[in-house]
Design an enzyme around this catalytic site. Structure first.
Site, PDB file in Angstrom:
ATOM      1  N   HIS A 374      39.684  50.937  42.345  1.00  0.00           N
ATOM      2  CA  HIS A 374      40.637  50.845  41.231  1.00  0.00           C
ATOM      3  C   HIS A 374      42.059  51.064  41.704  1.00  0.00           C
ATOM      4  CE1 HIS A 374      36.979  52.620  38.979  1.00  0.00           C
ATOM      5  NE2 HIS A 374      36.751  51.437  39.497  1.00  0.00           N
ATOM      6  N   ARG A 649      32.960  37.291  48.887  1.00  0.00           N
ATOM      7  CA  ARG A 649      34.408  37.368  49.133  1.00  0.00           C
ATOM      8  C   ARG A 649      34.821  38.692  49.777  1.00  0.00           C
ATOM      9  NH1 ARG A 649      36.535  37.526  42.761  1.00  0.00           N
ATOM     10  NH2 ARG A 649      37.627  39.491  42.895  1.00  0.00           N
ATOM     11  N   CYS A 686      44.250  30.718  38.453  1.00  0.00           N
ATOM     12  CA  CYS A 686      44.706  32.112  38.425  1.00  0.00           C
ATOM     13  C   CYS A 686      44.118  32.988  39.524  1.00  0.00           C
ATOM     14  CB  CYS A 686      44.456  32.741  37.059  1.00  0.00           C
ATOM     15  SG  CYS A 686      42.709  32.953  36.696  1.00  0.00           S
TER      16      CYS A 686
HETATM   17  C1  PEP Z   1      39.036  35.211  40.059  1.00  0.00           C
HETATM   18  O1  PEP Z   1      37.833  35.441  40.184  1.00  0.00           O
HETATM   19  O2  PEP Z   1      39.648  34.353  40.729  1.00  0.00           O
HETATM   20  C2  PEP Z   1      39.836  35.982  39.088  1.00  0.00           C
HETATM   21  C3  PEP Z   1      41.081  35.652  38.807  1.00  0.00           C
HETATM   22  O3  PEP Z   1      39.246  37.056  38.523  1.00  0.00           O
HETATM   23  P1  PEP Z   1      39.057  38.440  39.277  1.00  0.00           P
HETATM   24  O4  PEP Z   1      39.768  38.391  40.594  1.00  0.00           O
HETATM   25  O5  PEP Z   1      39.601  39.474  38.353  1.00  0.00           O
HETATM   26  O6  PEP Z   1      37.576  38.504  39.453  1.00  0.00           O
HETATM   27 MG    MG Z   2      36.761  36.609  38.716  1.00  0.00          MG
END
Ligand code: PEP
Ligand code: MG
Length: 759
Positions: A374, A649, A686
């Site tokens: 966090h 990831r 995004c």
């Molecule tokens: C994503 O998965 O690309 C995203 C914007 O959401 P988060 O990084 O919050 O999982």
């Molecule tokens: Mg995501």
């Protein structure tokens, strides 16, 4: 009157005499000379000497009774050299019947020590660091008793105060020492939030400085110790209760840790050792410190991660006990702090981080921490560089040390030398200049050289992010991660709390659109009060919309709060991790019901747009049906790409194995753009990819016109947009679609350079 056995009155008498000399008249060296004489007499030893650590890993003889007086300041041993160097190198005592037959013995003719056989050396430690060695020698071959060793260690503790006082060697020189390793130091870690920062170390849990070492009355000290232990126990009980109160199931992590603490605190072995140390004449604080230094020195050699973890627990506990003894509890966040802080902690919660004046925070170095912790998410939002997994940082950094966090290169420089400082100053200056440049561009449109407007938005998750929207010159908030406010609290916020929060976000956004993503927890984003989700494969587990559809009450509360806050305003709601159209329909139906219900209560948004995040590849194959239902679509490339390539990831082994700039990704994006254009559905990217200039250039080439990114990326991306021609990039990108190459990165870079695109 204390009722102590006669045997312990000896060490206590010695300690008092040493203390009296220390407090008496004369220069520090004269007093040290008297002290070694007293020790030698008390221990019936022929030799007693004190070596003090000097800059450059050298132990220098500062006082002796028994060795040749000419050797003082002449005899010098490197750490690791000789018996004295060995004691320093391992920060532990060495008790030898015949020192001369020890493989490390280093003979120094100027001392005249060839006639002595037995030797005991103990480290002089302060704050866990070695600052000198106290040694005793005898002609006869003998082993020193445990009581004698104990007495010497106690005296060494008291001497540590004198050495650290700065009268013998300057404090500057002492600050240079770093336990076993000295001088500038470079530690590596993992980049949790990008950037470079320079400042002064502040330990989030500072070591307590003990100013009274020798006890006047052991009974009184024992009573103080008992009281502090009692305070510590009830404090731990309270913490445990609080954790139990907010967790759903039993046996969660925070509870486990505290339970382990409570067990150690009740461990009679630990307490007995502290009590014994008090009996030898130390104050309660000094006794805790001494037992802790012993444990630390013994455990320093252990590599087993579980045991090392327990050492940290003990460290925390000893520190807490010292807090109870000294009454010093407050977080340093509320004290006097330097203007530029590098915060050093084992781990820290986001709320604790926010206790600090964030305008002074230049970086964070954590012994633990992970990319998705966090605190890392919060720090990234604040543009504070963070290094995690910096092994040994707590042992090696002291409050006041100059530090440089170079998160971009995953390094922490401790007390950096001139050369490193110069390089970093250069990098910081270049960054500052670029920031100025971006600030100047704030009111300029993100328009390409061939007049294509690109909408640049920011990703946010905290209230303090929101003013960045205006500062960065972004059009709005393209992704508001509502789970972050949920994560930084100890309990689920209720509808009223949420309504207030969303209201403030609307107010601060000053009319700019805000896309609220509903709760996206699970996987790597756990809520402190919802930790009963242990899964084999959390990224593909019960997370995000799957949780909120299964536990609709949570989503219903959130939607009501959003609708209330959006009364008379534009509401953009986005559902995350949608894998199939049916999930979107279910979520949308919930929203529609709440809209109807809230309308009856007088809450009516001016406009309601509903969108989905495209993060699961399966959804793409239902694009036709989906596009008929949504007002907008946002691609979360962070998740999408991990599923497209079946590559976690967060797994460092796969880092760089697949590139986002690859023909497969391009084909996917291009088809999506064409489908959305046809249905006139707004499409935004995004994920992290949108905030990198080269990637953003490629996305615009593929036909994307909306991007959402961390606020710090808006400047660099805008600069790039204003230097590129959308048409020419598109022509070029389309020629790459059928390439068999694994990455198109170098070709795109070459194109950008050839065409003057600023990356
Ligand atoms: C994503 O998965 O690309 C995203 C914007 O959401 P988060 O990084 O919050 O999982
Ligand atoms: Mg995501």
């Amino acid at each position: 009157m204390s009722m102590l056995p006669a045997a312990v009155t000896g060490p206590r008498r010695l300690l008092k005499r040493v203390r009296d000399v220390m407090a008496g008249p004369g220069t520090a060296e004269e007093r040290l000379g008297k002290i070694v004489t007293i020790i030698a007499a008390d221990m019936v030893a022929e030799v007693c000497s004190v070596y003090v650590m000097r800059a450059g890993e050298v132990l220098e003889l500062f006082a002796t009774c028994g060795l040749a007086a000419e050797a003082v300041h002449l005899t010098r041993l490197r750490v690791g050299e000789g018996i004295v160097g060995d004691v320093a190198a391992h920060a532990r005592p060495l008790n030898l019947r015949d020192a001369q037959s020890h493989p490390n013995f280093a003979y120094r003719p100027e001392t005249g020590e060839e006639i002595y056989h037995s030797m005991i050396g103990v480290p002089v430690l302060r704050g866990g660091r070695i600052i000198g060695v106290l040694a005793v020698q005898n002609r006869t071959e003998r082993l020193y008793t445990d009581d004698e060793q104990e007495a010497l260690e106690n005296v060494a503790m008291v001497l540590a105060e004198m050495v650290a006082g700065g009268e013998l060697v300057s404090r500057d020189e002492l600050v240079q020492t770093d336990g076993i390793a000295l001088l500038p130091l470079r530690l590596s870690g993992a980049r949790l939030a990008p950037g470079i920062g320079k400042g002064i170390a502040v330990l989030h849990e500072p070591r307590i400085v003990i100013d009274r070492m020798v006890a006047e009355d052991p009974d009184e000290e024992l009573a103080r110790l008992r009281e502090a232990m009692h305070g510590l126990q009830s404090h731990l009980d309270k913490m445990l209760e609080a954790v139990e109160g907010i967790n759903h199931g039993a046996g969660e992590e925070p509870g486990d840790i505290l339970e382990a603490y409570r067990m150690i605190a009740q461990d009679t072995g630990w307490l007995n050792r502290i009590t014994e140390a008090v009996h030898t004449g130390l104050t309660a604080e000094a006794a805790v410190q001494k037992v802790h230094d012993d444990t630390r020195a013994r455990m320093a050699q252990i590599t087993d991660p579980y045991l090392r973890e327990r050492l940290h627990d003990l460290e925390d506990l000893a520190n807490r006990l010292l807090q109870h003894l000294s009454g010093q509890f407050q977080s340093p966040a509320f004290g006097d702090l330097p203007d530029e802080i590098i915060l050093v902690a084992r781990n820290i919660g986001p709320a604790e981080l926010l206790d600090y004046d964030h305008t002074r925070l230049r970086g964070l170095a954590l012994e633990e921490g992970s990319h998705t912790s966090h605190v890392a998410i919060v720090a990234r939002a604040l543009d504070i560089p963070v290094l995690g997994g910096v092994k040994g940082v707590l042992d090696r950094v002291e409050t006041g040390d100059p530090l440089i966090v170079d998160a971009d290169n995953a390094q922490l420089f401790v007390r950096p030398g001139e050369d490193v400082r110069a390089v970093i100053e250069g990098a910081l200056l270049a960054r500052a200049e670029r920031k100025m440049l971006y600030a100047q561009m704030r009111d300029l449109p993100a328009r390409t050289t061939d007049d294509v407007d690109i909408s640049l938005n920011v990703n946010a998750g905290l209230l303090i992010d929101v003013p960045h929207v205006a500062e960065s010159g972004a059009d709005g908030i393209g992704l508001y991660r509502t789970e972050i406010p949920f994560m930084v609290r100890s309990a689920m916020p209720d509808i009223e709390d949420q309504t207030k929060l969303y209201n403030r976000i609307f107010e601060q956004a000053e009319g700019r659109p805000v896309v609220f993503r509903t709760l996206d927890v699970g996987g790597d984003k756990l809520l402190p009060y919802w930790q009963d989700m242990v899964e084999e494969n959390p990224a593909m587990g019960w997370r995000s919309i799957r949780i909120t559809l299964d536990r609709p009450a949570v989503l219903i509360h959130q939607l009501r709060a959003l609708i209330r806050a959006a009364h008379d305003r534009d509401l953009y709601v986005m559902f995350p991790m949608i894998a199939e159209v049916a999930e979107f329909d279910a979520a949308k139906a919930l929203l529609d019901r709440q809209l109807a219900r809230e309308a009856e209560r007088g809450f009516v948004p001016r406009r309601v747009d509903v969108g989905a995040m495209l993060e699961v590849p399966a959804l793409f194959w239902q694009a036709q049906a989906l596009l008929e239902r949504v007002d907008f679509l946002s691609v979360g490339t962070n998740d999408l790409l991990q599923f497209m390539f079946a590559a976690d990831r967060g797994n460092p082994r796969l880092e760089g194995r697949y590139d986002t700039l690859s023909p497969g990704v391009f084909a996917f994006m291009r088809q999506l753009v064409l489908l959305c254009d046809e249905k006139k559905v707004r499409l935004t990217i995004c994920g992290e990819m949108a905030g990198r200039p080269l990637e953003a250039m490629a996305l615009i080439g593929l036909g994307i016109r909306r991007l959402s990114m961390a606020p710090a990326s808006v400047g660099p991306v805008k600069e790039m947009v204003r230097s590129m021609g959308a048409g020419s990039v598109q022509d070029y990108v389309l020629t790459l679609m059928n390439s068999p190459a694994r990455t198109l990165r170098s070709r795109l870079k070459a194109f950008a350079i050839d065409h003057g695109v600023k990356l």
